[in-house]
Design a protein around this motif. Sequence first.
Motif, short mmCIF file in Angstrom:
data_model
loop_
_atom_site.label_atom_id
_atom_site.label_comp_id
_atom_site.label_asym_id
_atom_site.label_seq_id
_atom_site.Cartn_x
_atom_site.Cartn_y
_atom_site.Cartn_z
N LYS A 44 0.85 -1.26 0.11
CA LYS A 44 0.16 0.08 0.01
C LYS A 44 0.88 1.25 0.09
O LYS A 44 1.92 1.39 0.68
CB LYS A 44 -0.80 -0.09 1.28
CG LYS A 44 -1.91 0.97 1.11
CD LYS A 44 -2.66 0.84 2.55
CE LYS A 44 -3.74 2.10 2.66
NZ LYS A 44 -4.51 1.84 3.52
N ILE A 45 0.53 2.37 -0.78
CA ILE A 45 1.09 3.50 -0.81
C ILE A 45 0.25 4.79 -0.54
O ILE A 45 -0.85 4.62 -1.13
CB ILE A 45 1.89 3.72 -2.23
CG1 ILE A 45 2.74 2.59 -2.49
CG2 ILE A 45 2.47 4.99 -2.29
CD1 ILE A 45 3.60 2.68 -4.03
N GLU A 46 0.80 5.65 0.25
CA GLU A 46 -0.20 6.92 0.72
C GLU A 46 -0.55 7.50 -0.49
O GLU A 46 -0.06 7.70 -1.71
CB GLU A 46 0.82 7.67 1.38
CG GLU A 46 1.28 7.30 2.68
CD GLU A 46 2.63 6.48 2.64
OE1 GLU A 46 3.11 6.31 1.73
OE2 GLU A 46 3.34 6.04 3.82
N GLU A 47 -1.80 7.94 -0.48
CA GLU A 47 -2.46 8.47 -1.34
C GLU A 47 -2.06 10.39 -1.07
O GLU A 47 -2.25 10.66 -0.15
CB GLU A 47 -3.92 8.53 -1.38
CG GLU A 47 -4.34 7.05 -1.73
CD GLU A 47 -5.91 6.78 -1.49
OE1 GLU A 47 -6.57 7.69 -1.75
OE2 GLU A 47 -6.32 5.72 -1.23
N PRO A 48 -1.78 10.94 -2.23
CA PRO A 48 -1.61 12.37 -2.01
C PRO A 48 -2.81 13.14 -1.64
O PRO A 48 -3.82 12.96 -1.79
CB PRO A 48 -1.37 12.82 -3.40
CG PRO A 48 -0.95 11.59 -4.14
CD PRO A 48 -1.60 10.42 -3.63
N MET A 49 -2.42 14.12 -0.81
CA MET A 49 -3.38 15.02 -0.31
C MET A 49 -4.39 14.38 0.62
O MET A 49 -5.55 14.85 1.06
CB MET A 49 -4.18 15.89 -1.47
CG MET A 49 -3.22 16.64 -2.32
SD MET A 49 -2.14 17.70 -1.32
CE MET A 49 -3.41 19.09 -0.84
#
Length: 56
Positions: A44-49
């Motif tokens: 899982k990768i962080e979502e921008p904003m």
Amino acid sequence: MQQIRITSAWREVNFSSDQLANCGVRLFEGNMESYVGRPQFLYKIEEPMKEYFRFY
């Protein structure tokens, strides 16, 4: 300079960099790994904003 903004995040909230740092710590001295695209262990990768919270 008109404005300075300082932000911080718990390491557990920035989970991609936390996982990458943990993998780097486990490497033997002098070894290096590189990836093209997303490494398989980053599920899982962080979502921008998007804001992430940590509760106790």
